[in-house]
Design a protein around this motif. Sequence first.
Motif, PDB file in Angstrom:
ATOM      1  N   PRO A  97       0.803  -1.234   0.000  1.00 58.21           N
ATOM      2  CA  PRO A  97       0.000   0.000   0.000  1.00 58.21           C
ATOM      3  C   PRO A  97       0.829   1.273   0.000  1.00 58.21           C
ATOM      4  O   PRO A  97       0.351   2.319  -0.420  1.00 58.21           O
ATOM      5  CB  PRO A  97      -0.818  -0.127   1.293  1.00 58.21           C
ATOM      6  N   ASN A  98       2.071   1.194   0.463  1.00 59.90           N
ATOM      7  CA  ASN A  98       2.909   2.400   0.548  1.00 59.90           C
ATOM      8  C   ASN A  98       3.995   2.427  -0.526  1.00 59.90           C
ATOM      9  O   ASN A  98       5.055   3.011  -0.340  1.00 59.90           O
ATOM     10  CB  ASN A  98       3.552   2.472   1.936  1.00 59.90           C
ATOM     11  N   ALA A  99       3.720   1.761  -1.657  1.00 54.11           N
ATOM     12  CA  ALA A  99       4.713   1.693  -2.738  1.00 54.11           C
ATOM     13  C   ALA A  99       5.086   3.094  -3.219  1.00 54.11           C
ATOM     14  O   ALA A  99       4.234   3.959  -3.420  1.00 54.11           O
ATOM     15  CB  ALA A  99       4.173   0.862  -3.883  1.00 54.11           C
ATOM     16  N   LYS A 100       6.385   3.306  -3.405  1.00 56.19           N
ATOM     17  CA  LYS A 100       6.882   4.598  -3.857  1.00 56.19           C
ATOM     18  C   LYS A 100       7.373   4.516  -5.293  1.00 56.19           C
ATOM     19  O   LYS A 100       7.681   3.439  -5.798  1.00 56.19           O
ATOM     20  CB  LYS A 100       8.027   5.069  -2.953  1.00 56.19           C
ATOM     21  N   LYS A 101       7.448   5.654  -5.940  1.00 53.47           N
ATOM     22  CA  LYS A 101       8.019   5.751  -7.279  1.00 53.47           C
ATOM     23  C   LYS A 101       9.517   6.005  -7.124  1.00 53.47           C
ATOM     24  O   LYS A 101       9.985   7.144  -7.144  1.00 53.47           O
ATOM     25  CB  LYS A 101       7.365   6.892  -8.064  1.00 53.47           C
ATOM     26  N   ASN A 102      10.278   4.936  -6.940  1.00 54.67           N
ATOM     27  CA  ASN A 102      11.711   5.087  -6.735  1.00 54.67           C
ATOM     28  C   ASN A 102      12.392   5.494  -8.040  1.00 54.67           C
ATOM     29  O   ASN A 102      12.180   4.843  -9.076  1.00 54.67           O
ATOM     30  CB  ASN A 102      12.311   3.778  -6.230  1.00 54.67           C
ATOM     31  N   PRO A 103      13.217   6.551  -8.029  1.00 53.87           N
ATOM     32  CA  PRO A 103      13.827   7.029  -9.275  1.00 53.87           C
ATOM     33  C   PRO A 103      14.811   6.036  -9.876  1.00 53.87           C
ATOM     34  O   PRO A 103      15.493   5.296  -9.167  1.00 53.87           O
ATOM     35  CB  PRO A 103      14.546   8.316  -8.847  1.00 53.87           C
ATOM     36  N   ILE A 104      14.864   6.030 -11.197  1.00 51.32           N
ATOM     37  CA  ILE A 104      15.843   5.238 -11.951  1.00 51.32           C
ATOM     38  C   ILE A 104      16.915   6.204 -12.435  1.00 51.32           C
ATOM     39  O   ILE A 104      16.617   7.189 -13.113  1.00 51.32           O
ATOM     40  CB  ILE A 104      15.176   4.527 -13.139  1.00 51.32           C
ATOM     41  N   PHE A 105      18.180   5.937 -12.059  1.00 55.28           N
ATOM     42  CA  PHE A 105      19.247   6.884 -12.323  1.00 55.28           C
ATOM     43  C   PHE A 105      20.382   6.233 -13.107  1.00 55.28           C
ATOM     44  O   PHE A 105      20.482   5.007 -13.203  1.00 55.28           O
ATOM     45  CB  PHE A 105      19.760   7.496 -11.015  1.00 55.28           C
TER      46      PHE A 105
END
Length: 590
Positions: A151-159
Amino acid sequence: MTSSEKIGALRQKMSENNIDAFIIYSADPHMSEYLPAEWQERSWLSGFTGSAGFVVITKNKGGLWTDGRYFVQAPKELAGSGIDLFKDGMDRTPNYIDWINSEIPENGKVAVNAIATSHTNWEMLSEKLSANGNQLVDLPLLKDIWTNRNPNAKKNPIFVQPIERAGKSVTDKLIDIRNKMEELGSSVHLISSLDDVAWTLNLRGSDVQSNPVFLGYIILTKNEAKLYVDLEKLEVESRKQLDDSCVKMLPYEEFFNDLKNINDEKILISPNSNQLIFEALKANNTFIKAPVPGNLMKAIKNKTEIEGFRTVMQRDGVAMVKFLYWLTNQAGKEAMNEFSIGEKLRGFRAEGKNFVGESFGSIVGYKENGAIMHYSAKNEDCKDVTNEETILVDSGGQYLEGTTDITRTLALGTASEEFKHNCTLALKGLIQLSMIKFPKGTRGVQLDAFARLALWQEGKDFNHGTGHGVGSFMNVHEGPQNIRKDMNPQELIPGMVLSNEPGFYYDYHYGIRHENLIAVRELETTDFGTFYDFETLTICPFDRNVITTELLTQPEKDWLNNYHNWCKEKLENDLEGEIKAWFLEQVKPL
């Protein structure tokens, strides 16, 4: 819900769908070892948190099959679930498919979630089940039971992992892979393993804890490259790098639809890819089932990557020395437990340049918990640690330039003579493997015995591999190379980085493990061929208080003294005050 209640709900779904057995693998759509939170189905259902193992649920029984690393841990975590432990690899443990065939009725029906089942497992299951008149079906039954997955999934950046650290451009990597495709007669190549996707495109992310990867697929042809990914996660620099490398960016969800449009092609695909990929592809395609070419390319580190390892080992060594000084001097003086010790170690690493995070959850096993090979301490129910007996600490860091993995076994009080004896036997194994010279073409299985010989001579052994591959700012467990008893045809090649980690475990009493990282390098060419050896990468002293010096041969003692002198040269200028004084005592000659 308790595990027992979850299994009850699963059995209800099985009954509604006429399913006699349901298999839950430890897997995600990318066949990862370490899983995103929403794909930890086996852990959610059973309570077992190990990185390897799978569960089978029938109408009235349940079983977990896992390897020797978890024989002590698993019964504790399975308690009250109704799931029995089957010790995989032991003589009397039944094959799980044979067990299923013996437990279900004739013309039974077995279900799996195809997107979390490898094609290899699907084929083997289908063959063995059908031979007994049973049927295999794709039915993701847990989908309707475990509904609040992340439920707390984040949009983790791809770098970007820049070429200054990657050592090779995306364009050049794609050329190499396409050359291999042509060699194998392939017109289309599918890449679904997350570390291979990230390595190919010189990108990193954080969708999986401790592994700098992101959810994505690649479809590669002779003239086109497509990345399927959550587009919102791509940083501006990542998009530019992909554009410059002629890689199209498409939504993650479109991958399976686009598979249906691949027609009459020769598809290079790993048999370890998920079964749903194979089912989505048209039958008129030809499958070339082979390892992902980039997997071996990734394992053979280039000069830039090897130099990155050397750089981070210096940084990691400083953090480890500070930690070891703190632990050995403060145990018994300040309150600490296995969990807080892991947090303290993370803090020392975080002081270092370009630290990103841990390369896996620290394994801190005090006294008898050291015998749980992949023990994971929870703050609420772990051991308090004092200045008594011994402790095993296995940990690692992810830095922008590389990945570390190190284990040290320490005396916090007075170690018994028995402990010191067994600790020295394991250390002799690490030293023997560190000193070995071997011919080109050697496989890891041919070297494994050198790390075990001192233990074998006393009728002792350890129930895990001696060495696994390690990635470059990538997964801490990496193939295809390893050093273990199991047959593996992959030869060791210069540039490969592996762990060297023999141990000894006395269940319910104590655990011992020593671990350095090593790199294969070319040593010399003689009249008898080309020979390799290992460069030791890890820079950190071993605890003198757990070594029985008399058990070491002179060459072993020389190696250890030389190693400690090298540690001194590398680290002393980065240490100060009491910590430096303590360190200099640790690296004195034996």
